[in-house]
Design an enzyme around this catalytic site. Structure first.
Site, short mmCIF file in Angstrom:
data_model
loop_
_atom_site.label_atom_id
_atom_site.label_comp_id
_atom_site.label_asym_id
_atom_site.label_seq_id
_atom_site.Cartn_x
_atom_site.Cartn_y
_atom_site.Cartn_z
N LYS A 106 0.84 -1.20 0.00
CA LYS A 106 0.00 0.00 0.00
C LYS A 106 0.89 1.26 0.00
O LYS A 106 2.09 1.17 0.17
CB LYS A 106 -0.96 -0.03 1.19
CG LYS A 106 -1.74 -1.35 1.33
CD LYS A 106 -2.71 -1.62 0.18
CE LYS A 106 -3.10 -3.08 0.04
NZ LYS A 106 -4.03 -3.62 1.02
C1 LIG Z 1 -4.91 -4.82 1.37
C2 LIG Z 1 -6.40 -4.81 1.36
C3 LIG Z 1 -7.18 -5.26 2.44
C4 LIG Z 1 -6.59 -5.97 3.62
O1 LIG Z 1 -5.61 -5.32 4.27
P1 LIG Z 1 -4.53 -6.14 5.14
O2 LIG Z 1 -3.80 -5.04 5.83
O3 LIG Z 1 -3.69 -6.91 4.19
O4 LIG Z 1 -5.29 -7.01 6.08
C5 LIG Z 1 -8.55 -5.10 2.38
N1 LIG Z 1 -9.14 -4.56 1.31
C6 LIG Z 1 -8.44 -4.15 0.24
C7 LIG Z 1 -9.16 -3.54 -0.91
C8 LIG Z 1 -7.05 -4.28 0.22
O5 LIG Z 1 -6.36 -3.91 -0.87
#
Ligand SMILES: *Cc1c(COP(=O)(O)O)cnc(C)c1O
Length: 410
Positions: free
Chosen positions: A202
């Site tokens: 992210k």
């Molecule tokens: C990355 C992501 C998640 C989950 O996040 P984590 O920190 O990996 O648990 C949920 N929704 C979307 C759209 C994501 O890209």
């Protein structure tokens, strides 16, 4: 030969973290401090996230999946309740409803943007079986783009739905609406709660980490209960005066109370120290991702119409997470797997975001497979090209050249 991240030298993954010396120093300082878990770095990170988003409350947690689960818990969703989720998203958005026993109704998306439209929300509501109650919509800002959040919010309000935005991709995105001017994702202009993920792919990372923002003090309180066992130490919450209070009527110093079980979804001081250090760089990272996106747009223009960027809302400045393109594989004569292999052989990593969640065996068995043609149209054509703050424009040139070669290699 591999680089420090374990990738072949020169290999460009579709996404990766950017960790700098001051990030490392911030984590080391947290390790040397008195607190490893819940200490001042958690409060500091939450305050920084409020400042960045404009939200009144931010609740940091273990990861983005926990953030979604906490949102479902804070809304007291459960059996008999139905949650609308756009099917083009990561598994966790839908799973959050199932964690609390609520049901998922999948919404279709715009085939050219991958984003849910108000009409898709309306159609999904119409597919909820008799006896089920629509309670919330968990919308997704795919790739960092917002769609018609105003229309979705207005429709949700007409149907009495709470709006939760899964903004795992969209930290730093701003959008302009005719009524309010510029809004920030997470500020809550068109959502009751907004969830974030700070996974390494992210825009900013905590290693693993997440957060929920809201302007509702009651929801913030419930989010904090869900995060830490359902425990409260606030005397105003105590239900059992006989256990809670000393002879003089003051609260017993050891006392805590639990009205309903929560989880251990806390973020540590170590994670939050990294998160705060990264948040300082958010604007730089967002600007870099935008510049790389502009470079992609320019260089890919001569591959039109075979390859084209996803369609985007114009009235936004997006904190872009992905650079997805839509490729006309039907006209190409070979499939996406073959293209991905060719690109990988040229040192370029790509990924598909996402397999529509309604096609997963678990959800098919539970709900059958609704006909969601927009989502299929998006899924069949999408491919995410490398995009991260550590890339150079020369890397974009490498990707687009490799893509052009791979497409024409027949
Ligand atoms: C990355 C992501 C998640 C989950 O996040 P984590 O920190 O990996 O648990 C949920 N929704 C979307 C759209 C994501 O890209």
């Amino acid at each position: 030969m591999t680089d420090k991240a374990g990738s072949p030298v020169g290999f460009l993954p579709y996404g990766r973290q950017t960790i700098e010396d001051d990030d490392i120093a911030a984590v080391v300082a947290a390790l040397r401090s008195d607190y490893l878990t819940t200490g001042p770095a958690v409060d500091g990170f939450e305050a920084a996230l409020c400042a960045e988003t404009g939200a009144l409350h931010a609740v940091a947690c273990a990861n983005g999946t926990a953030a979604l689960h906490m949102a479902a818990l804070a809304l007291d969703l459960g059996p008999g309740d139905w949650i609308v989720v756009p099917t083009v998203t990561f598994l966790a958005t839908a799973n959050a409803a199932r964690y609390v026993g609520a049901e998922v109704v999948f919404a279709d998306v715009d085939p050219d943007s991958g984003l849910m439209r108000a009409a898709d929300l309306e159609a999904a509501l119409g597919r909820i079986p008799a006896g089920g109650t629509a309670k919330a919509v968990f919308n997704v800002h795919l790739g960092g783009h917002v769609g018609d959040v105003e229309g979705i919010h207005a429709l949700a309000r007409r149907h009495g739905l709470t709006v939760v935005d899964d903004a795992s991709h969209a930290l730093g995105t701003r959008y302009r609406d005719p009524a309010n001017g510029w809004n920030r994702v997470g500020e809550g202009a068109h959502a009751d709660m907004t969830t974030f993920s700070f996974h390494p792919v992210k825009t900013v990372t905590m290693g693993e980490g997440g957060a929920v923002t809201t302007n509702d003090a009651g929801l913030a309180k419930r989010l904090r209960l869900a995060r830490s066992h359902g425990m409260t130490r606030d005397p105003l919450d105590f239900q059992q005066a006989d256990l809670a209070l000393a002879a003089d009527g003051s609260p017993n110093p050891w006392y805590y109370e639990m009205a309903a079980p929560g989880f251990n979804y806390r973020a540590t001081d170590i994670q939050c120290a990294l998160g705060s250090s990264q948040l300082v760089k958010l604007r730089r990272f967002v600007d870099r991702r935008q510049a790389l996106t502009d470079a992609y747009d320019r260089k890919l223009a001569n591959l039109l119409p075979m390859v084209r960027p996803v369609s985007r809302r114009e009235t936004q400045e997006a904190g872009l997470h992905l650079y997805p393109v839509l490729i006309d594989f039907a006209a190409l004569g070979f499939d996406r797997a073959a293209l991905m292999h060719r690109l990988r052989a040229r040192g370029i990593g790509t990924q598909v975001h996402y397999i529509p969640v309604h096609l997963q065996p678990y959800y098919r068995q539970r709900y059958g497979a609704p006909d969601l043609p927009g989502a299929l149209g998006y899924y069949q054509r999408c491919l995410s090209l490398p995009l991260y703050a550590g890339m150079e424009e020369a890397d974009v040139e490498r990707v687009t050249t490799a893509l052009a070669e791979s497409l024409s290699a027949g």
